[in-house]
Design an enzyme around this catalytic site. Structure first.
Site, PDB file in Angstrom:
ATOM      1  N   CYS A  93       0.810  -1.206   0.000  1.00 31.24           N
ATOM      2  CA  CYS A  93       0.000   0.000   0.000  1.00 31.24           C
ATOM      3  C   CYS A  93       0.856   1.274   0.000  1.00 31.24           C
ATOM      4  O   CYS A  93       1.393   1.621  -1.048  1.00 31.24           O
ATOM      5  CB  CYS A  93      -1.010  -0.048   1.152  1.00 31.24           C
ATOM      6  SG  CYS A  93      -2.448   0.980   0.817  1.00 31.24           S
ATOM      7  N   HIS A 177      -4.175  -4.975   0.744  1.00 30.51           N
ATOM      8  CA  HIS A 177      -3.586  -5.443   2.006  1.00 30.51           C
ATOM      9  C   HIS A 177      -3.590  -6.971   2.070  1.00 30.51           C
ATOM     10  O   HIS A 177      -4.606  -7.582   2.395  1.00 30.51           O
ATOM     11  CB  HIS A 177      -4.344  -4.844   3.199  1.00 30.51           C
ATOM     12  CG  HIS A 177      -3.912  -3.451   3.498  1.00 30.51           C
ATOM     13  ND1 HIS A 177      -3.380  -3.064   4.712  1.00 30.51           N
ATOM     14  CD2 HIS A 177      -3.888  -2.337   2.711  1.00 30.51           C
ATOM     15  CE1 HIS A 177      -3.076  -1.777   4.665  1.00 30.51           C
ATOM     16  NE2 HIS A 177      -3.377  -1.312   3.463  1.00 30.51           N
ATOM     17  N   GLU A 179      -2.399  -8.854   4.165  1.00 30.54           N
ATOM     18  CA  GLU A 179      -2.470  -9.380   5.531  1.00 30.54           C
ATOM     19  C   GLU A 179      -3.859  -9.267   6.143  1.00 30.54           C
ATOM     20  O   GLU A 179      -4.096  -9.738   7.251  1.00 30.54           O
ATOM     21  CB  GLU A 179      -1.445  -8.633   6.414  1.00 30.54           C
ATOM     22  CG  GLU A 179      -1.879  -7.266   6.933  1.00 30.54           C
ATOM     23  CD  GLU A 179      -2.015  -6.177   5.862  1.00 30.54           C
ATOM     24  OE1 GLU A 179      -1.662  -6.433   4.698  1.00 30.54           O
ATOM     25  OE2 GLU A 179      -2.505  -5.081   6.183  1.00 30.54           O
TER      26      GLU A 179
HETATM   27  N1  LIG Z   1      -2.982   1.497   3.729  1.00 32.85           N
HETATM   28  C1  LIG Z   1      -2.097   2.355   3.253  1.00 32.85           C
HETATM   29  O1  LIG Z   1      -0.891   2.157   3.279  1.00 32.85           O
HETATM   30  C2  LIG Z   1      -2.651   3.667   2.802  1.00 32.85           C
HETATM   31  C3  LIG Z   1      -1.673   4.496   2.035  1.00 32.85           C
HETATM   32  C4  LIG Z   1      -2.130   5.940   1.843  1.00 32.85           C
HETATM   33  N2  LIG Z   1      -2.149   6.599   3.125  1.00 32.85           N
HETATM   34  C5  LIG Z   1      -3.492   5.962   1.207  1.00 32.85           C
HETATM   35  O2  LIG Z   1      -4.469   6.192   1.871  1.00 32.85           O
HETATM   36  O3  LIG Z   1      -3.600   5.734   0.035  1.00 32.85           O
END
Ligand SMILES: NC(=O)CC[C@H](N)C(=O)O
Ligand SMILES: C=C(O[C@@H]1C=C(C(=O)O)C=C[C@H]1O)C(=O)O
Length: 724
Positions: A93, A177, A179
């Site tokens: 992410c 994600h 995980e």
């Molecule tokens: N879950 C994350 O790593 C989010 C990354 C970034 N803050 C976004 O909202 O896109």
């Protein structure tokens, strides 16, 4: 060739899912040991000499943006190190976004944010997706890097970045994600592929990592999980105490009448009742005396206060912290001889504020002029108690005091008469009620949404406080009204000066069974529907379990709580119930259950296992359901949006038993007052009560509906002041 125990560096960008990622890495890379560092803990220059000790680096998710130095720390520099320092990296992410931005990608806001929602991911079936079938992935991002996207397809960068840049670097990353507990098909499979590719790259380059364990430990600390529970202040260790106990079968026992028999109506005495007024199994009455030990502490103080028999002493914490002090104190109170079926044999009972949790996150709590009058830890050590099994009507009377059998038998005889509560006049109506203002609340919901769209948070639990002034009167009668208006599994009445606290909370935060094999269970509630004409259970199921918004709201907290638990117990964490609808007096709620225990394979000092639950509590406050995710950034944002401290509201209350078990509830649907307010408000003629209420704001929130939801929760308590 793979080293025997590969070392993995996991970079935490202050996210609330980092330990979930650690657990996934542990499952994917056989025998690896994982060192976790914050993204601002080192500079790249400090790291460089050690990078090649690692077989892989995982760059985790996080709040904020990859192009802001404050959010991304040294991560941005990892992608551009000189060739000789390169190590295979997997980004998640924010990690992916950073990789792309550093190689010329453009960061943009998403038009539609889908925090905690599941998307189907299309992929080529090659590289880290080799042999991977369908991927359903949980997303937590507001930003994205410019990638060609086809309709509903999740933007996904999985290629070796080198192909685009001619650098041939072993960097892979995903926007989703892997995980998350609800990611299906793209977690373990993809990480195992990453590891296979990382090993291949390493051997092609003939770059066998040569970690020096001692240097790594010195620089990066112990590998995750650090299962050593606190064992300080051993001088508190005593021989185990013996509990005396007797169970009476009293078919007509009434918990309210029982409290009245124990003098609850004397407002000047301490009193503590943890009450299963609905749905729960046991009600616990602390039989306190002037000799009972009260322990209190306020954040920012370097001492704690012990009060007993009218005398208060201050104990200098001498550089240790209050949690460790209490932990050591409880090691010295260990007792044997109670019934395995009774959850509480004696021990600490009381309340912890929201701010003690904020302090634990290393977020400054503003100094208060009247700290001693608003303690953040307010506990009493209970030596005599009565536990009523509300199902069987068996009443267990117990004492940790030596030679106390006579008191036990005498109490049993007296309790036989505790069948009819005293009649009481309806509590006085308030002189004033100041509720949150609609316009302000709604504008704060919108501000929250802006933080959600900018990538600073995935979910924010916004709350407000209602202040009620009543003529001074019986807080016990007030509790009786609340108990009959809104009976709840975590009802409670506590008078631990200076705090008086009445609860009708439906939400368990954390329970832990007594060792050996202590099982920790957390039960976050997220998702609320008001009961009303026509709202049947089926309709509630549809509105909650059938709603993308409500399930996402709940899932985000489930993932956060898994992280909290993985952080203490290690790998063994399971979600045993996901998004189940439960019915309470005025609302239906969506509940999930997360359980964890020390892994079989881990071999910590099992004699410390009785501290496990306390350690989980300490590391998991404030409750994730009251903050949102990621926790730290969300709490910081909420501090700027809400009016002052939450205090008792949003904290926890419950017990830690001398046998090592415990049960703590989330302080919601409750009210509290302090004996002494700042001088300008002090007046014996009035009681000043506070009720907190709020709800989780997500990108899908409708401000009007959030206002209604806050009011539904508020009114479950407020109607005990103002009538239905
Ligand atoms: N879950 C994350 O790593 C989010 C990354 C970034 N803050 C976004 O909202 O896109
Ligand atoms: C914030 C409150 O409740 C919390 C928020 C909930 C929600 O957003 O659905 C549900 C239960 C609690 O975790 C409250 O009762 O004041």
């Amino acid at each position: 060739m793979t080293p025997e125990t590969p070392k993995v560096l996991l970079v935490d960008s202050y996210d609330s899912f980092t330990f979930n990622l650690a657990a996934l890495v542990q499952r994917s890379i056989p025998n690896c040991s994982i060192h976790i560092v914050k993204n601002d803990q080192f500079t790249i220059d400090q790291l460089l000499p050690h990078l090649r000790s690692f077989s892989a680096i995982i760059v985790g998710p996080g709040p904020g943006s990859p192009d802001k130095a404050h959010d991304i720390g040294f991560v941005k520099d990892l992608w551009k190190v000189a060739d000789e320092y390169v190590v295979p990296i997997f980004g998640v992410c924010l990690g992916l976004q950073s990789l792309c931005v550093e190689y010329g990608g453009q960061i943009k806001r998403l038009n539609v944010v889908k925090h905690g929602q599941i998307s189907r991911v299309s992929h080529t079936g090659t590289d880290i997706f080799a042999e991977v079938k369908d991927v359903f992935a949980v997303r937590y991002h507001s930003l994205h890097v410019k990638v060609d996207v086809d309709g509903d397809i999740l933007p996904l960068a999985w290629t070796d970045d080198g192909e685009e840049n001619g650098l041939h670097r072993p960097f892979w990353a995903v926007q989703y994600h892997p995980e998350s507990v609800r990611t299906d098909g793209g977690g373990l499979e993809v990480f195992q592929n990453f590891w296979r590719l990382a090993v291949q790259w390493t051997s092609q380059k003939n770059r066998q990592p040569k970690p020096d364990g001692a240097i790594l430990r010195k620089m990066f600390g112990k590998a995750w999980p650090d299962l050593d529970l606190p064992r300080h202040l051993e001088h508190h260790l005593n021989r185990a105490r013996t509990l005396s106990t007797h169970t009476f079968h009293l078919p007509d026992i009434n918990v309210v009448a029982m409290c009245e028999l124990f003098g609850v109506e004397d407002e000047n005495s301490s009193f503590a009742l943890l009450d299963s007024a609905a749905q729960g199994r046991f009600s616990i009455l602390a039989c306190l005396s002037p000799d009972s030990l009260h322990i209190s502490h306020s954040v920012n103080e370097s001492h704690l206060s012990l009060r007993k028999a009218g005398t208060t002493t201050q104990v200098d914490l001498k550089g240790t912290d209050v949690w460790t002090w209490i932990s050591a104190f409880m090691r010295g109170q260990k007792a044997l001889g109670g019934s395995p079926d009774i959850p509480f044999w004696g021990g600490l009972v009381g309340m912890l504020t929201y701010e003690i949790g904020v302090d634990g996150l290393q977020i400054p709590v503003p100094a208060r002029p009247n700290a001693a009058h608003h303690p953040d830890i307010n506990l009493v050590f209970v030596e005599r108690s009565v536990v009523v099994d509300v199902m069987t009507k068996n009443v267990t009377v117990q004492s940790l005091l030596p030679n106390d059998e006579e008191w036990i038998m005498e109490t049993g005889r007296k309790l036989a008469g505790a069948t009819v509560p005293a009649a009481y006049p309806p509590p006085a109506r308030p002189l004033s009620v100041v509720t949150p203002k609609k316009e302000k609340y709604i504008s704060r919901v919108n501000e929250c949404k802006e933080y959600l769209f900018s990538g600073d948070s995935y979910e924010l639990c916004l709350t407000g406080q209602t202040h009620i002034t009543t003529p001074s009167g019986s807080s016990w009668n007030r509790y009786k009204t609340l108990r009959s208006n809104n009976p709840a599994p975590h009802s409670a009445y506590m008078r631990l000066s200076p705090t008086t606290f009445l609860s009708s909370s439906p939400e368990r935060f954390l329970s832990f069974s007594r060792p050996p094999g202590s099982l920790c269970q957390l039960r976050p509630i997220k998702g609320t529907v008001r009961k009303g004409p026509g709202v049947t259970r089926e309709i509630a199921e549809e509105l909650l379990a059938g709603s993308v918004k409500e399930v996402a709201e709940n899932l985000m907290i489930v993932d956060l709580i898994r992280h909290d638990l993985h952080g203490v117990v290690g790998e063994d964490v399971q979600v045993t119930k996901f998004c189940v609808v439960e019915e309470y007096e005025t609302v239906y709620q969506l509940v999930s259950v997360i359980e964890g225990r020390l892994s079989e394979s881990s071999s910590p000092d099992r004699s410390s296992e009785s501290q496990l639950g306390w350690e989980v509590l300490r590391k998991s406050l404030p409750p994730g359901s009251m903050t949102g995710a990621p926790k730290k950034r969300s709490v910081e944002i909420l501090q700027t949006l809400e009016d002052g401290e939450r205090m008792i509201y949003s904290g926890v209350f419950g017990y830690w038993c001398v046998s090592g078990g415990g049960d703590w509830a989330v302080t919601i649907r409750s009210c509290f007052k302090y004996d002494e307010e700042p001088a300008e408000y002090r007046d014996d003629k009035f009681d000043k009560w506070t009720i907190g209420a709020g709800g989780a704001i997500t990108a899908l929130s409708d401000p009007e509906a959030e206002w209604e939801e806050m009011n539904t929760k508020l009114s479950s308590v407020l109607r005990s002041f103002v009538g239905a």
